[in-house]
Write a protein that holds these residues in place. Sequence first.
Motif, PDB file in Angstrom:
ATOM      1  N   LEU A 220      -0.867  33.075  -5.276  1.00 55.62           N
ATOM      2  CA  LEU A 220       0.143  34.119  -5.439  1.00 55.62           C
ATOM      3  C   LEU A 220       0.768  34.078  -6.837  1.00 55.62           C
ATOM      4  O   LEU A 220       1.254  33.041  -7.290  1.00 55.62           O
ATOM      5  N   GLN A 221       0.746  35.242  -7.511  1.00 53.71           N
ATOM      6  CA  GLN A 221       1.311  35.356  -8.855  1.00 53.71           C
ATOM      7  C   GLN A 221       2.523  36.279  -8.905  1.00 53.71           C
ATOM      8  O   GLN A 221       3.397  36.119  -9.742  1.00 53.71           O
ATOM      9  N   ILE A 222       2.564  37.270  -8.007  1.00 54.59           N
ATOM     10  CA  ILE A 222       3.669  38.225  -7.977  1.00 54.59           C
ATOM     11  C   ILE A 222       4.178  38.334  -6.549  1.00 54.59           C
ATOM     12  O   ILE A 222       3.422  38.677  -5.635  1.00 54.59           O
ATOM     13  N   LEU A 223       5.458  38.033  -6.351  1.00 58.73           N
ATOM     14  CA  LEU A 223       6.097  38.154  -5.047  1.00 58.73           C
ATOM     15  C   LEU A 223       7.364  38.977  -5.235  1.00 58.73           C
ATOM     16  O   LEU A 223       8.313  38.540  -5.895  1.00 58.73           O
ATOM     17  N   SER A 224       7.370  40.179  -4.700  1.00 60.91           N
ATOM     18  CA  SER A 224       8.500  41.090  -4.891  1.00 60.91           C
ATOM     19  C   SER A 224       8.981  41.579  -3.533  1.00 60.91           C
ATOM     20  O   SER A 224       8.311  42.362  -2.865  1.00 60.91           O
ATOM     21  N   LEU A 225      10.150  41.075  -3.115  1.00 58.59           N
ATOM     22  CA  LEU A 225      10.718  41.384  -1.800  1.00 58.59           C
ATOM     23  C   LEU A 225      12.143  41.920  -1.930  1.00 58.59           C
ATOM     24  O   LEU A 225      12.895  41.924  -0.952  1.00 58.59           O
ATOM     25  N   SER A 226      12.532  42.346  -3.095  1.00 57.09           N
ATOM     26  CA  SER A 226      13.916  42.749  -3.326  1.00 57.09           C
ATOM     27  C   SER A 226      14.274  44.022  -2.574  1.00 57.09           C
ATOM     28  O   SER A 226      13.411  44.773  -2.119  1.00 57.09           O
ATOM     29  N   MET A 227      15.596  44.256  -2.436  1.00 55.67           N
ATOM     30  CA  MET A 227      16.140  45.474  -1.835  1.00 55.67           C
ATOM     31  C   MET A 227      15.644  45.684  -0.411  1.00 55.67           C
ATOM     32  O   MET A 227      15.123  46.735  -0.050  1.00 55.67           O
ATOM     33  N   ASN A 228      15.758  44.617   0.387  1.00 50.18           N
ATOM     34  CA  ASN A 228      15.497  44.669   1.822  1.00 50.18           C
ATOM     35  C   ASN A 228      16.717  44.096   2.540  1.00 50.18           C
ATOM     36  O   ASN A 228      17.821  44.075   1.981  1.00 50.18           O
ATOM     37  N   ASN A 229      16.530  43.637   3.764  1.00 49.72           N
ATOM     38  CA  ASN A 229      17.608  43.010   4.534  1.00 49.72           C
ATOM     39  C   ASN A 229      17.219  41.595   4.949  1.00 49.72           C
ATOM     40  O   ASN A 229      17.550  41.137   6.044  1.00 49.72           O
ATOM     41  N   LEU A 230      16.504  40.907   4.073  1.00 50.43           N
ATOM     42  CA  LEU A 230      16.086  39.542   4.362  1.00 50.43           C
ATOM     43  C   LEU A 230      17.299  38.620   4.363  1.00 50.43           C
ATOM     44  O   LEU A 230      18.239  38.785   3.583  1.00 50.43           O
ATOM     45  N   SER A 231      17.266  37.621   5.246  1.00 49.09           N
ATOM     46  CA  SER A 231      18.386  36.700   5.380  1.00 49.09           C
ATOM     47  C   SER A 231      17.862  35.273   5.478  1.00 49.09           C
ATOM     48  O   SER A 231      16.659  35.026   5.412  1.00 49.09           O
ATOM     49  N   GLY A 232      18.781  34.312   5.636  1.00 50.94           N
ATOM     50  CA  GLY A 232      18.387  32.916   5.769  1.00 50.94           C
ATOM     51  C   GLY A 232      18.196  32.241   4.430  1.00 50.94           C
ATOM     52  O   GLY A 232      18.533  32.770   3.364  1.00 50.94           O
ATOM     53  N   PHE A 233      17.621  31.047   4.486  1.00 46.42           N
ATOM     54  CA  PHE A 233      17.410  30.225   3.298  1.00 46.42           C
ATOM     55  C   PHE A 233      16.026  30.472   2.701  1.00 46.42           C
ATOM     56  O   PHE A 233      15.092  30.857   3.402  1.00 46.42           O
ATOM     57  N   LEU A 234      15.932  30.224   1.422  1.00 48.51           N
ATOM     58  CA  LEU A 234      14.642  30.239   0.741  1.00 48.51           C
ATOM     59  C   LEU A 234      14.180  28.795   0.616  1.00 48.51           C
ATOM     60  O   LEU A 234      14.851  27.977  -0.010  1.00 48.51           O
ATOM     61  N   SER A 235      13.053  28.471   1.230  1.00 48.49           N
ATOM     62  CA  SER A 235      12.597  27.089   1.297  1.00 48.49           C
ATOM     63  C   SER A 235      12.296  26.507  -0.081  1.00 48.49           C
ATOM     64  O   SER A 235      11.822  27.203  -0.985  1.00 48.49           O
ATOM     65  N   HIS A 246       5.941  36.275 -11.451  1.00 48.97           N
ATOM     66  CA  HIS A 246       7.007  37.250 -11.229  1.00 48.97           C
ATOM     67  C   HIS A 246       7.543  37.056  -9.809  1.00 48.97           C
ATOM     68  O   HIS A 246       6.818  37.216  -8.836  1.00 48.97           O
ATOM     69  N   LEU A 247       8.832  36.717  -9.708  1.00 47.25           N
ATOM     70  CA  LEU A 247       9.496  36.521  -8.418  1.00 47.25           C
ATOM     71  C   LEU A 247      10.730  37.402  -8.375  1.00 47.25           C
ATOM     72  O   LEU A 247      11.621  37.289  -9.221  1.00 47.25           O
ATOM     73  N   GLN A 248      10.777  38.299  -7.395  1.00 51.87           N
ATOM     74  CA  GLN A 248      11.886  39.246  -7.302  1.00 51.87           C
ATOM     75  C   GLN A 248      12.381  39.271  -5.858  1.00 51.87           C
ATOM     76  O   GLN A 248      11.707  39.779  -4.960  1.00 51.87           O
ATOM     77  N   ILE A 249      13.571  38.710  -5.630  1.00 52.31           N
ATOM     78  CA  ILE A 249      14.137  38.634  -4.276  1.00 52.31           C
ATOM     79  C   ILE A 249      15.594  39.102  -4.269  1.00 52.31           C
ATOM     80  O   ILE A 249      16.335  38.815  -3.324  1.00 52.31           O
ATOM     81  N   ASN A 250      16.025  39.810  -5.309  1.00 54.76           N
ATOM     82  CA  ASN A 250      17.412  40.260  -5.403  1.00 54.76           C
ATOM     83  C   ASN A 250      17.736  41.329  -4.362  1.00 54.76           C
ATOM     84  O   ASN A 250      16.854  41.958  -3.781  1.00 54.76           O
TER      85      ASN A 250
END
Length: 260
Positions: A220-235, A246-250
């Motif tokens: 995995l090189q690009i993970l973009s999950l921003s602008m959702n309703n994700l909750s909990g901890f990031l492991s 590229h990591l986008q989780i804002n």
Amino acid sequence: MALTGKIPREFGNLSFLVSLDLGSNNFPGNLPQEMARFALAYHRFLNLGNNSFTGSIPSSFSNMSTLETLSLNFNSIDGQIPKVIGSLIILRELKFRGNKLIGSIPLSLSNASRLETLDVSYNSLEGNIPEGIGNLYNLKLLSILYNQLTGSIPFTIFNIYMIEVIAFTGNSLSGSLPSGLCNGIIPQEIGNLVNLVLLAMERNQITGSVPNSIFNISSLQILSLSMNNLSGFLSWEIGNLTKMQHLQINENKLIGTYIF
């Protein structure tokens, strides 16, 4: 070449034609019904992208039984994707990006089992992503960016072990990201997609936590999950993604502490 006017019907007389590329011109009007005449015994490639075509996709395109690549990108084609497109069983690339298509993604596409590229981004498609997409075991790129799709992400997609790109940005997809068993019925995990390079699901309505299994996808090189309703901890296991660029989780509801 900025060509315009009508595509001559006489192209249909080229009985040994293998490839027809008319892309990046200014051909206007409806896609010609007689286009299917071009797809004779040897025809494998048809590109009409980057023109000014309007109207709907003719159902006669289903007669192109030898076609491997069909590209209609960046026109003004409207109407629905014909269900008969699924009868093109040796099709490898289907590209309808940047048009005005409406309706749903036809379930019949699951019959095109050799598909490696399916790109219907930047249209006005709606409804659910069909479960049958998971039958396209050779699929490497699935791009459905910026449509009006709703419902949950089908778990069957995570059967496609060859897939390298999943792009669902800018829809109204909901539900949770799969992290294992779903009510004990579907034992598929996103972490099984060992060839995945890009996962883009931002600007949806996805809930739940980011499954730890994602962090086992070493490619995995690009993970973009921003602008959702994700909750909990990031492991902390996110550190396993050594190829990440590229990591986008804002703009989610994640909690915890950043440790550098």
